[in-house]
Every structure is written in C-alpha cells, then in structure tokens.
Scaffold this motif. Structure first.
Motif, PDB file in Angstrom:
ATOM      1  N   GLY A  18      29.202   3.886 -25.161  1.00 16.40           N
ATOM      2  CA  GLY A  18      28.478   2.612 -25.024  1.00 16.40           C
ATOM      3  C   GLY A  18      27.439   2.524 -26.137  1.00 16.40           C
ATOM      4  N   ILE A  19      26.488   1.609 -25.961  1.00 13.06           N
ATOM      5  CA  ILE A  19      25.464   1.414 -26.996  1.00 13.06           C
ATOM      6  C   ILE A  19      24.679   2.719 -27.208  1.00 13.06           C
ATOM      7  N   GLY A  20      24.330   3.408 -26.116  1.00 10.85           N
ATOM      8  CA  GLY A  20      23.561   4.647 -26.226  1.00 10.85           C
ATOM      9  C   GLY A  20      24.340   5.762 -26.918  1.00 10.85           C
ATOM     10  N   GLU A  39      34.897   9.064 -24.829  1.00 14.34           N
ATOM     11  CA  GLU A  39      34.767   7.831 -24.023  1.00 14.34           C
ATOM     12  C   GLU A  39      35.858   7.812 -22.950  1.00 14.34           C
ATOM     13  N   LYS A  40      35.422   7.505 -21.736  1.00 13.14           N
ATOM     14  CA  LYS A  40      36.345   7.476 -20.585  1.00 13.14           C
ATOM     15  C   LYS A  40      37.392   6.365 -20.704  1.00 13.14           C
ATOM     16  N   ALA A  41      36.983   5.183 -21.142  1.00 18.12           N
ATOM     17  CA  ALA A  41      37.900   4.028 -21.182  1.00 18.12           C
ATOM     18  C   ALA A  41      38.968   4.230 -22.258  1.00 18.12           C
ATOM     19  N   GLY A 165      24.758  13.497 -22.336  1.00 20.76           N
ATOM     20  CA  GLY A 165      25.316  12.613 -21.308  1.00 20.76           C
ATOM     21  C   GLY A 165      24.817  11.207 -21.543  1.00 20.76           C
ATOM     22  N   ALA A 166      25.647  10.412 -22.238  1.00 23.78           N
ATOM     23  CA  ALA A 166      25.320   8.991 -22.453  1.00 23.78           C
ATOM     24  C   ALA A 166      26.345   8.188 -21.658  1.00 23.78           C
ATOM     25  N   ASP A 167      26.628   8.676 -20.448  1.00 22.65           N
ATOM     26  CA  ASP A 167      27.745   8.119 -19.675  1.00 22.65           C
ATOM     27  C   ASP A 167      27.286   7.157 -18.579  1.00 22.65           C
ATOM     28  N   THR A 189      21.740  -9.519  -6.705  1.00 21.09           N
ATOM     29  CA  THR A 189      23.073  -9.835  -7.210  1.00 21.09           C
ATOM     30  C   THR A 189      22.941 -10.726  -8.441  1.00 21.09           C
ATOM     31  N   THR A 190      23.562 -10.286  -9.537  1.00 23.48           N
ATOM     32  CA  THR A 190      23.498 -11.041 -10.790  1.00 23.48           C
ATOM     33  C   THR A 190      24.857 -11.656 -11.088  1.00 23.48           C
ATOM     34  N   TYR A 191      24.840 -12.923 -11.508  1.00 19.98           N
ATOM     35  CA  TYR A 191      26.077 -13.623 -11.893  1.00 19.98           C
ATOM     36  C   TYR A 191      25.935 -14.017 -13.363  1.00 19.98           C
ATOM     37  N   LEU A 232      24.243 -17.453 -19.784  1.00 20.04           N
ATOM     38  CA  LEU A 232      23.600 -17.738 -18.497  1.00 20.04           C
ATOM     39  C   LEU A 232      23.652 -16.501 -17.629  1.00 20.04           C
ATOM     40  N   VAL A 233      22.521 -16.099 -17.109  1.00 24.00           N
ATOM     41  CA  VAL A 233      22.465 -14.979 -16.165  1.00 24.00           C
ATOM     42  C   VAL A 233      21.615 -15.441 -14.994  1.00 24.00           C
ATOM     43  N   VAL A 234      22.179 -15.499 -13.800  1.00 26.22           N
ATOM     44  CA  VAL A 234      21.390 -15.942 -12.650  1.00 26.22           C
ATOM     45  C   VAL A 234      21.417 -14.852 -11.591  1.00 26.22           C
ATOM     46  N   LEU A 296      20.419  14.192 -21.096  1.00 23.49           N
ATOM     47  CA  LEU A 296      20.832  12.832 -20.733  1.00 23.49           C
ATOM     48  C   LEU A 296      20.176  11.817 -21.664  1.00 23.49           C
ATOM     49  N   LEU A 297      20.810  10.655 -21.789  1.00 20.66           N
ATOM     50  CA  LEU A 297      20.314   9.614 -22.704  1.00 20.66           C
ATOM     51  C   LEU A 297      20.700   8.238 -22.153  1.00 20.66           C
ATOM     52  N   GLY A 298      19.854   7.236 -22.385  1.00 19.35           N
ATOM     53  CA  GLY A 298      20.172   5.861 -21.971  1.00 19.35           C
ATOM     54  C   GLY A 298      20.207   5.733 -20.456  1.00 19.35           C
ATOM     55  N   MET A 314      15.917   0.948 -25.011  1.00 21.73           N
ATOM     56  CA  MET A 314      15.475   2.319 -24.698  1.00 21.73           C
ATOM     57  C   MET A 314      16.563   3.337 -25.059  1.00 21.73           C
ATOM     58  N   ALA A 315      17.825   2.969 -24.818  1.00 21.61           N
ATOM     59  CA  ALA A 315      18.923   3.893 -25.155  1.00 21.61           C
ATOM     60  C   ALA A 315      18.936   4.159 -26.664  1.00 21.61           C
ATOM     61  N   MET A 316      18.694   3.109 -27.453  1.00 24.85           N
ATOM     62  CA  MET A 316      18.702   3.313 -28.917  1.00 24.85           C
ATOM     63  C   MET A 316      17.478   4.106 -29.364  1.00 24.85           C
TER      64      MET A 316
HETATM   65  C1  LIG Z   1      22.542  -8.167 -16.301  1.00 26.35           C
HETATM   66  C2  LIG Z   1      22.009  -7.186 -17.314  1.00 26.35           C
HETATM   67  C3  LIG Z   1      21.290  -7.664 -18.398  1.00 26.35           C
HETATM   68  C4  LIG Z   1      20.757  -6.774 -19.324  1.00 26.35           C
HETATM   69  N1  LIG Z   1      20.033  -7.257 -20.386  1.00 26.35           N
HETATM   70  C5  LIG Z   1      19.510  -6.402 -21.277  1.00 26.35           C
HETATM   71  C6  LIG Z   1      18.756  -6.899 -22.384  1.00 26.35           C
HETATM   72  O1  LIG Z   1      18.568  -8.104 -22.527  1.00 26.35           O
HETATM   73  N2  LIG Z   1      18.245  -5.999 -23.279  1.00 26.35           N
HETATM   74  C7  LIG Z   1      18.457  -4.652 -23.162  1.00 26.35           C
HETATM   75  O2  LIG Z   1      17.976  -3.879 -24.002  1.00 26.35           O
HETATM   76  N3  LIG Z   1      19.163  -4.151 -22.110  1.00 26.35           N
HETATM   77  C8  LIG Z   1      19.704  -4.984 -21.172  1.00 26.35           C
HETATM   78  N4  LIG Z   1      20.428  -4.494 -20.138  1.00 26.35           N
HETATM   79  C9  LIG Z   1      20.603  -3.031 -19.991  1.00 26.35           C
HETATM   80  C10 LIG Z   1      21.700  -2.486 -20.898  1.00 26.35           C
HETATM   81  O3  LIG Z   1      22.900  -3.199 -20.700  1.00 26.35           O
HETATM   82  C11 LIG Z   1      21.938  -1.006 -20.578  1.00 26.35           C
HETATM   83  O4  LIG Z   1      20.717  -0.342 -20.393  1.00 26.35           O
HETATM   84  C12 LIG Z   1      22.699  -0.336 -21.726  1.00 26.35           C
HETATM   85  O5  LIG Z   1      23.945  -0.957 -21.895  1.00 26.35           O
HETATM   86  C13 LIG Z   1      22.861   1.162 -21.439  1.00 26.35           C
HETATM   87  O6  LIG Z   1      23.689   1.731 -22.418  1.00 26.35           O
HETATM   88  P1  LIG Z   1      24.315   3.172 -22.195  1.00 26.35           P
HETATM   89  O7  LIG Z   1      25.129   3.436 -23.420  1.00 26.35           O
HETATM   90  O8  LIG Z   1      23.258   4.131 -21.790  1.00 26.35           O
HETATM   91  O9  LIG Z   1      25.258   3.022 -20.920  1.00 26.35           O
HETATM   92  P2  LIG Z   1      26.572   2.153 -20.734  1.00 26.35           P
HETATM   93  O10 LIG Z   1      26.465   0.859 -21.440  1.00 26.35           O
HETATM   94  O11 LIG Z   1      26.850   2.120 -19.271  1.00 26.35           O
HETATM   95  O12 LIG Z   1      27.706   2.992 -21.461  1.00 26.35           O
HETATM   96  C14 LIG Z   1      28.260   4.145 -20.878  1.00 26.35           C
HETATM   97  C15 LIG Z   1      29.609   4.414 -21.530  1.00 26.35           C
HETATM   98  O13 LIG Z   1      30.097   5.657 -21.058  1.00 26.35           O
HETATM   99  C16 LIG Z   1      31.424   5.527 -20.576  1.00 26.35           C
HETATM  100  N5  LIG Z   1      31.555   6.537 -19.530  1.00 26.35           N
HETATM  101  C17 LIG Z   1      31.129   6.470 -18.245  1.00 26.35           C
HETATM  102  N6  LIG Z   1      31.326   7.646 -17.620  1.00 26.35           N
HETATM  103  C18 LIG Z   1      31.888   8.478 -18.543  1.00 26.35           C
HETATM  104  C19 LIG Z   1      32.283   9.828 -18.515  1.00 26.35           C
HETATM  105  N7  LIG Z   1      32.117  10.567 -17.412  1.00 26.35           N
HETATM  106  N8  LIG Z   1      32.831  10.381 -19.622  1.00 26.35           N
HETATM  107  C20 LIG Z   1      32.967   9.639 -20.765  1.00 26.35           C
HETATM  108  N9  LIG Z   1      32.596   8.338 -20.846  1.00 26.35           N
HETATM  109  C21 LIG Z   1      32.046   7.779 -19.752  1.00 26.35           C
HETATM  110  C22 LIG Z   1      31.526   4.089 -20.121  1.00 26.35           C
HETATM  111  O14 LIG Z   1      32.881   3.647 -20.117  1.00 26.35           O
HETATM  112  C23 LIG Z   1      30.671   3.380 -21.173  1.00 26.35           C
HETATM  113  O15 LIG Z   1      31.406   3.080 -22.327  1.00 26.35           O
HETATM  114  C24 LIG Z   1      20.956  -5.364 -19.176  1.00 26.35           C
HETATM  115  C25 LIG Z   1      21.702  -4.894 -18.092  1.00 26.35           C
HETATM  116  C26 LIG Z   1      22.211  -5.793 -17.162  1.00 26.35           C
HETATM  117  C27 LIG Z   1      22.993  -5.258 -16.003  1.00 26.35           C
END
Ligand SMILES: Cc1cc2nc3c(=O)[nH]c(=O)nc-3n(C[C@H](O)[C@H](O)[C@H](O)COP(=O)(O)OP(=O)(O)OC[C@H]3O[C@@H](n4cnc5c(N)ncnc54)[C@H](O)[C@@H]3O)c2cc1C
Length: 399
Positions: A18-20, A39-41, A165-167, A189-191, A232-234, A296-298, A314-316
């Motif tokens: 993911g981004i982190g 990456e799991k996916a 662990g950025a999972d 609940t977010t839509y 749109l996020v509600v 752990l991260l993100g 924060m993850a970045m």
């Molecule tokens: C509605 C909503 C709005 C948001 N708006 C903002 C915003 O405006 N600004 C902002 O900064 N943040 C926002 N966020 C938060 C942001 O989306 C997350 O904090 C960010 O995406 C976290 O990134 P990550 O890489 O840590 O985790 P994730 O994005 O969850 O990435 C994790 C990755 O790991 C993979 N994975 C999972 N388990 C495993 C495993 N066991 N082994 C290998 N791979 C695995 C997943 O498939 C995924 O690709 C928002 C979140 C939500 C829900």
C-alpha cells in the motif's frame, strides 16, 4: 536501470504494498538499502477515490524522490471549509493560500489515491534496489540474531535483514508483534462516491475540502483529478457493529442517515452514484511496534479514524523516518528500529487520539455541544488556526 535480484540476507522485507509499504521501499532505497515488498493481493493498486495531503506529505515526497511527479497529480485547494449542515451556513474556514504555503514550506492538496499509489509504484518499479512480489501474504515470521524469515500463506519462506509490517489495519505482522486482537469497530459508517463535476450542484463547486458537520453525521466533498470529478465521502455514526470494507449500497441507504440535515446538504448525496460502504475501525495507541528485527509502519502500527486526513501522511512520514533511523544506526539494525519507533510514537499517538476527538467534538455534535463548537471555531483568526496547526505541519514532522 537494470534490476539485480539482491541476495536474501541483504534486503529488508516489507509486508504490504500500500502507500506505506511502497513509501518504505522508496525511502530505504534512497539510503542505499534494498527491499523486497510482499503484497497479499494479486495486483498492486488502491481502492477508494480521493485523499487529502497536508504539507507534511509533500515534505515526504521530496525525501522519497518523487516530489515533482507527486506535485503534478495534485489539485491545490484554497480552503478547508467547515459548514453547519443544520443551519446551512459556514462555521469557519482555514485559508491554504500563500501565507499557509510560506509558513509550512509546502501546499495542501487533494489527489486520487490511485494516482498517488501509481506515482510510488512507478518509482519502486524503476529502482534497482526494490523488488515487488504479489500474491504473497505474510502470515508470520521467525527470527534469529542475524536475520528474519517471513512465512507466506502459500508455505514459502523468505529471509531478510528485517521485516517491516506495512500490512494495514488487519496486519498479520502486528498480531505477532503486539497481539492486541481485532481493531476497535467505531460504529461510524462511511459511504464513498465520485461524481462528474457537471453533476455537482453549481453553487457548491468550491475549490475547497468542504465538511458539512451535523448530528451524528457529516459530508465531505472536494474536486479531484484536474477538476473532472468531485469526491464525496459521507459518514453516519449509526453504531454499526461489524467491520465492512467496500460493500456496494443503494443511494436510499446512504440518504437514510441524513434526513435531518438541510436541503442543500441532502441534495449533494442525491447526486452520488455507485456508493460503497465501509464501517470504520481504529485502535488505541500502543508503544510496542518493535520485536527485534521486526517493526510496524502505517496503519499496521497506528490505525486511526480519517478525521484528521492524516493516515497516509503518517505512513509516509514513518517510511522516511524508518530509513533515516536505519541509516543512522550504522549496521545495528535492531537499534535503528528502536530509534524509529521512539521518534514516531508520540506524534502518531497524538494524531490517533485527536482524530477520534474530532469525530466527537467537531464532526458529529448536536444541540449545545454543536453550538459550542460553532462559537469556538468561528472565533478563531487565521493566525490562530495556523498556530494550532504548527505541531502537525511545521518542521518536517520527523525531527
Ligand atoms: C474514508 C477514509 C478516508 C481517508 N482519508 C485520508 C486522507 O484524506 N488523508 C490521509 O492521509 N489518509 C486518509 N485515510 C487513511 C489512509 O487511507 C490510510 O491510513 C493509509 O492508506 C494506510 O496505508 P498503509 O499502507 O499503512 O495500509 P493499507 O493502505 O491498508 O495497505 C496495506 C497493504 O498491505 C496488503 N496486505 C494486507 N495484509 C497483508 C499481509 N499479511 N501480507 C502482505 N500484504 C498484506 C494490503 O493488500 C494492502 O495493499 C483515509 C482512510 C479512510 C478509511
């Protein structure tokens, strides 16, 4: 550049692309440290549409070597605007123009998640020190004094110098490092939907991240993708008991939680299409993100409500700080991980707790609680807003 496969023991393993995870791989590469992203996916990508990025995200882009491309994909908004969805009027706004940019050294922007992930992914693919592997779920790890071995869901193992662990929210790596059970279901609940700009009510096509706050509900909208669409996020605090991620729902269900808000706010929801639903989760802050050669991260380290729009930022920041700390540790990798955790934990704790508090006191209050919010927030000058934001956007968020 030609890609050499690094010997296993020379690379850091990163669970999650993911981004982190991708930011971590890039940050490490900037310090000459090789990594393997697992990456799991079956493909690397992002779901959902918009994301807000504070100036702290742009500080990170520069440190990740993607500053220029990241700047090209962003829409630069003029304001953060808070509306009262009962009275249909502005409560306050924060100007994001020249004074803001000068003070924080970078702009505030909104981007498409896919675009942001794409910029990081391309940079990872182009870098000879980064390997990416899909369909590789990390289910656990073993470690010795010199290395760590990640166990994959398909029975394979991979060995490296460290495991990050950025999972994400449901992190398997966290289960072993922290072992604090399932995330907390917030009941919010977010839509999410995206609408073409020409379908957005004309009087609301603002170049702002706009938040309509109401009793137990709120609406957020902003322009995206070069003004082609509005994000749109509600959100409706309906005490939903179970986590949900990305489930399609009809517009009637989305509208149910907003029957009590003003006509103009309700009207925005009517224009949404292809709504998808999430029930949001977070966790209480913890300090033990480290287990020897594992960190752990993100969201895996500090999952938070989205109300400060800071999870990805924060993850970045984590990623940049991690690489910096490992480079600084001159070979003593476990000490580098401890240094990383020590530099990050208070800041991320603050954002986690403030995100929850903002849900209660800014986004969702009712009656006198809402009137108090309006009185306090309306009384602040722009200078006072900036002072209040200095801890978050000032400096580079890392020192
Ligand atoms: C509605 C909503 C709005 C948001 N708006 C903002 C915003 O405006 N600004 C902002 O900064 N943040 C926002 N966020 C938060 C942001 O989306 C997350 O904090 C960010 O995406 C976290 O990134 P990550 O890489 O840590 O985790 P994730 O994005 O969850 O990435 C994790 C990755 O790991 C993979 N994975 C999972 N388990 C495993 C495993 N066991 N082994 C290998 N791979 C695995 C997943 O498939 C995924 O690709 C928002 C979140 C939500 C829900």
């Amino acid at each position: 550049m030609t890609r050499r496969s690094l010997p296993d023991r020379a690379k850091v393993l990163i669970a999650g692309g993911g981004i982190g995870g991708l930011a971590a791989a890039l940050a490490l590469a900037q310090k000459g440290i090789g990594s393997l992203v697992l990456e799991k996916a079956s493909r690397l990508g992002e779901i959902g549409a918009g994301i807000q990025l504070g100036p702290n995200a742009f500080h990170c882009f520069d440190r990740l070597g993607v500053g220029e491309t990241a700047r090209q994909m962003a829409v630069y908004i003029d304001q953060l605007r808070l509306m009262d969805s009962m009275a249909d009027g502005e409560i306050c706004h924060i100007d994001l123009g020249d004074t803001f940019r000068k003070r924080y050294g970078n702009p505030y922007a909104v981007v498409h998640r896919g675009d942001l992930h794409g910029v990081l992914l391309k940079a990872c693919r182009d870098h000879p020190l980064i390997e990416l592997r899909v369909s590789s779920e990390v289910v656990g790890y073993d470690q010795s004094k010199k290395s760590v071995t990640a166990k994959l869901g398909n029975g394979e193992t991979v060995t490296g110098t460290a495991l990050i662990g950025a999972d994400g929210l449901w992190s398997n790596v966290r289960r072993q490092v922290v072992g604090d059970g399932k995330p907390r279901v917030s009941g919010h609940t977010t839509y999410r939907s995206v609408i073409p700009t020409e379908q957005m009510p004309e009087d609301l096509r603002w170049n702002a991240a706009t938040l309509w706050a109401g009793p137990k509900c709120h609406i957020v909208h902003y322009p995206l993708s070069g003004w082609k669409v509005f994000n749109l996020v509600v959100t409706y605090h309906n005490d939903a008991p179970e986590p949900v991620a990305g489930q399609p729902v009809p517009v009637e269900e989305v509208r149910r939680g907003f029957a009590h808000v003003c006509e103009r706010a309700q009207n925005i929801i009517r224009h949404g299409v292809d709504w998808k639903m999430w029930v949001l989760c977070d966790r209480d802050p913890v300090e033990n993100w480290i287990d020897g050669r594992v960190a752990l991260l993100g969201d895996a380290a500090h999952p938070m409500m989205q109300y400060m729009a800071q999870g990805a930022c924060m993850a970045m920041e984590d990623a940049v700080c991690l690489a910096d700390s490992l480079a600084h540790a001159a070979g003593d990798l476990p000490a580098g991980l401890v240094r990383y955790r020590d530099r990050r934990v208070l800041r991320t704790t603050r954002v986690q707790l403030m995100s929850r508090a903002m849900g209660d006191h800014v986004y969702h209050p009712d009656g006198p609680h809402a009137a108090l919010r309006n009185a306090i927030m309306n009384a602040k000058s722009q200078a006072e807003w900036y002072t209040a934001l200095d801890w978050l956007y000032g400096g580079n968020g890392l020192d």
